[in-house]
Design a protein around this motif. Structure first.
Motif, PDB file in Angstrom:
ATOM      1  N   ASN A   1       0.828  -1.201   0.000  1.00 38.86           N
ATOM      2  CA  ASN A   1       0.000   0.000   0.000  1.00 38.86           C
ATOM      3  C   ASN A   1       0.869   1.260   0.000  1.00 38.86           C
ATOM      4  O   ASN A   1       0.661   2.173  -0.805  1.00 38.86           O
ATOM      5  CB  ASN A   1      -0.918  -0.009   1.211  1.00 38.86           C
ATOM      6  CG  ASN A   1      -1.960   1.088   1.168  1.00 38.86           C
ATOM      7  OD1 ASN A   1      -2.890   1.035   0.379  1.00 38.86           O
ATOM      8  ND2 ASN A   1      -1.802   2.100   2.008  1.00 38.86           N
ATOM      9  N   ASP A   2       1.867   1.290   0.884  1.00 34.49           N
ATOM     10  CA  ASP A   2       2.754   2.456   0.962  1.00 34.49           C
ATOM     11  C   ASP A   2       3.614   2.588  -0.290  1.00 34.49           C
ATOM     12  O   ASP A   2       3.825   3.690  -0.811  1.00 34.49           O
ATOM     13  CB  ASP A   2       3.658   2.359   2.191  1.00 34.49           C
ATOM     14  CG  ASP A   2       2.886   2.540   3.494  1.00 34.49           C
ATOM     15  OD1 ASP A   2       1.711   2.952   3.429  1.00 34.49           O
ATOM     16  OD2 ASP A   2       3.457   2.258   4.559  1.00 34.49           O
ATOM     17  N   ASP A   3       4.118   1.449  -0.780  1.00 35.19           N
ATOM     18  CA  ASP A   3       4.983   1.475  -1.961  1.00 35.19           C
ATOM     19  C   ASP A   3       4.219   1.941  -3.205  1.00 35.19           C
ATOM     20  O   ASP A   3       4.734   2.730  -4.005  1.00 35.19           O
ATOM     21  CB  ASP A   3       5.577   0.085  -2.223  1.00 35.19           C
ATOM     22  CG  ASP A   3       6.570  -0.331  -1.138  1.00 35.19           C
ATOM     23  OD1 ASP A   3       7.077   0.564  -0.436  1.00 35.19           O
ATOM     24  OD2 ASP A   3       6.819  -1.530  -1.001  1.00 35.19           O
TER      25      ASP A   3
ATOM     26  N   ALA B   1       4.818   5.376  -5.395  1.00 37.46           N
ATOM     27  CA  ALA B   1       5.054   5.318  -6.837  1.00 37.46           C
ATOM     28  C   ALA B   1       4.091   6.230  -7.592  1.00 37.46           C
ATOM     29  O   ALA B   1       4.485   6.937  -8.532  1.00 37.46           O
ATOM     30  CB  ALA B   1       4.920   3.876  -7.329  1.00 37.46           C
ATOM     31  N   LEU B   2       2.838   6.241  -7.193  1.00 37.90           N
ATOM     32  CA  LEU B   2       1.846   7.096  -7.853  1.00 37.90           C
ATOM     33  C   LEU B   2       2.145   8.575  -7.614  1.00 37.90           C
ATOM     34  O   LEU B   2       1.992   9.405  -8.518  1.00 37.90           O
ATOM     35  CB  LEU B   2       0.444   6.743  -7.353  1.00 37.90           C
ATOM     36  CG  LEU B   2      -0.069   5.361  -7.776  1.00 37.90           C
ATOM     37  CD1 LEU B   2      -1.342   5.009  -7.011  1.00 37.90           C
ATOM     38  CD2 LEU B   2      -0.314   5.313  -9.283  1.00 37.90           C
ATOM     39  N   GLU B   3       2.571   8.909  -6.406  1.00 39.56           N
ATOM     40  CA  GLU B   3       2.935  10.301  -6.111  1.00 39.56           C
ATOM     41  C   GLU B   3       4.155  10.740  -6.930  1.00 39.56           C
ATOM     42  O   GLU B   3       4.192  11.873  -7.439  1.00 39.56           O
ATOM     43  CB  GLU B   3       3.222  10.445  -4.617  1.00 39.56           C
ATOM     44  CG  GLU B   3       1.977  10.343  -3.742  1.00 39.56           C
ATOM     45  CD  GLU B   3       2.293  10.260  -2.255  1.00 39.56           C
ATOM     46  OE1 GLU B   3       1.364  10.401  -1.445  1.00 39.56           O
ATOM     47  OE2 GLU B   3       3.481  10.020  -1.907  1.00 39.56           O
ATOM     48  N   ASN B   4       5.120   9.833  -7.087  1.00 42.31           N
ATOM     49  CA  ASN B   4       6.305  10.150  -7.902  1.00 42.31           C
ATOM     50  C   ASN B   4       5.934  10.326  -9.368  1.00 42.31           C
ATOM     51  O   ASN B   4       6.470  11.207 -10.061  1.00 42.31           O
ATOM     52  CB  ASN B   4       7.351   9.035  -7.764  1.00 42.31           C
ATOM     53  CG  ASN B   4       8.039   9.063  -6.409  1.00 42.31           C
ATOM     54  OD1 ASN B   4       8.041  10.089  -5.731  1.00 42.31           O
ATOM     55  ND2 ASN B   4       8.606   7.947  -6.010  1.00 42.31           N
ATOM     56  N   TYR B   5       5.009   9.501  -9.854  1.00 43.98           N
ATOM     57  CA  TYR B   5       4.523   9.631 -11.226  1.00 43.98           C
ATOM     58  C   TYR B   5       3.885  11.009 -11.435  1.00 43.98           C
ATOM     59  O   TYR B   5       4.160  11.700 -12.425  1.00 43.98           O
ATOM     60  CB  TYR B   5       3.520   8.519 -11.529  1.00 43.98           C
ATOM     61  CG  TYR B   5       2.660   8.763 -12.738  1.00 43.98           C
ATOM     62  CD1 TYR B   5       3.190   8.686 -14.026  1.00 43.98           C
ATOM     63  CD2 TYR B   5       1.306   9.083 -12.598  1.00 43.98           C
ATOM     64  CE1 TYR B   5       2.395   8.929 -15.141  1.00 43.98           C
ATOM     65  CE2 TYR B   5       0.513   9.322 -13.706  1.00 43.98           C
ATOM     66  CZ  TYR B   5       1.062   9.255 -14.966  1.00 43.98           C
ATOM     67  OH  TYR B   5       0.278   9.489 -16.070  1.00 43.98           O
ATOM     68  N   LYS B   6       3.038  11.402 -10.499  1.00 40.29           N
ATOM     69  CA  LYS B   6       2.360  12.703 -10.595  1.00 40.29           C
ATOM     70  C   LYS B   6       3.387  13.841 -10.663  1.00 40.29           C
ATOM     71  O   LYS B   6       3.274  14.747 -11.499  1.00 40.29           O
ATOM     72  CB  LYS B   6       1.439  12.881  -9.395  1.00 40.29           C
ATOM     73  CG  LYS B   6       0.682  14.211  -9.354  1.00 40.29           C
ATOM     74  CD  LYS B   6      -0.267  14.241  -8.157  1.00 40.29           C
ATOM     75  CE  LYS B   6      -1.092  15.516  -8.136  1.00 40.29           C
ATOM     76  NZ  LYS B   6      -0.305  16.707  -7.814  1.00 40.29           N
TER      77      LYS B   6
END
Length: 275
Positions: A237-239, A243-248
């Motif tokens: 969940n954290d990983d 990853a999604l935040e880094n993509y954004k």
């Protein structure tokens, strides 16, 4: 050739533990199968994990068939069992047989239903037409949760005796295995030693013949409910969130996509186009 119910029964006879995972989709189902898990269960808990329902009650036969089809396309080795959802088998034996057939047509090797003594005739009728059945006693999300809430079963002498009797009757009805959910570990072990068919525990201790967890719980992907019995082998969940935040951030800053992520025209064609 994938496993059969006889392979699962033989594991108990040979003193081998049985691994089972609840899975609902092609991607994770493929990984579970590749890992050598013995049983893939397409549970009606898909309603909560995949569809966001508060409980399993709203899940329909159509939804269960869809999830079953997805997992059936993923597996090559495991036995595939699918849940009969709430009110798909309780009203009549005819309903139970018809809906069991729908799950088999969707790719399941066997069906699972909840209930003890009250479901014995239904189990027997389904087995009589050639469809293997997995029983389910202890905490029953479709019924026990409605009347008692989320509580451990088999903590008193009388309730323990009832569970042991239910397990015996389920075996006599022809079921090939029984899920024991949130049964006190002492009673779960007694049941496992009493019946000749495999018991698959979830929150019922090490004395069961096998264990089952929801794959999203095991991987740490489902945050809404965190049952005590669900060991987390990862915290995805954290990983995934990171990853999604880094993509954004990469999209907003223009770092993504980079040259290795796009496609280009031939230079000659590009020159012609510009001219």
């Amino acid at each position: 050739m994938h496993k059969s119910v006889y392979d699962i029964i033989k594991k108990k006879k040979d003193g081998q533990k049985i691994s089972a995972i609840t899975s609902y989709d092609y991607t994770l189902g493929s990984l579970c199968d590749k890992a050598g898990i013995d049983i893939l269960l397409v549970g009606d808990s898909a309603g909560m994990v995949m569809l966001g329902y508060e409980n399993t009650i709203p899940v329909t036969m159509e939804q269960m068939c869809m999830f079953t089809e997805a997992v059936s396309r993923a597996r090559n080795n495991a036995l595939l069992v699918a849940d009969l959802p709430f009110m798909s088998y309780q009203a009549s034996i005819e309903d139970a047989i018809k809906n069991s057939g729908m799950l088999i047509k969707s790719g399941a090797d066997a069906v699972k239903l909840e209930g003890g003594n009250s479901m014995v005739k239904t189990i027997s009728a389904i087995v009589d037409i050639g469809i293997p059945v997995m029983g389910h006693i202890g905490l029953q999300p479709q019924t026990t949760m409605l009347s008692q809430g989320y509580k451990v079963q088999g903590k008193t002498k009388d309730s323990a005796i009832k569970l042991i009797q239910d397990a015996k009757e389920i075996e006599e009805a022809g079921a090939f295995s029984i899920v024991l959910e949130m049964v006190s570990h002492e009673v779960a072990q007694m049941i496992s030693e009493t019946v000749s068919i495999p018991t698959i525990g979830i929150g019922s201790g090490v004395g069961c013949d096998g264990q089952i967890l929801v794959v999203q719980d095991l991987l740490g992907m489902f945050e809404k409910i965190k049952p005590k019995f669900a060991k987390r082998y990862l915290n995805l969940n954290d990983d995934i969130l990171k990853a999604l935040e880094n993509y954004k951030k990469d999209v907003e800053s223009g770092v993504f996509p980079a040259q290795e992520n796009w496609f280009s025209m031939d230079n000659d064609e590009l020159t012609k186009l510009r001219n």
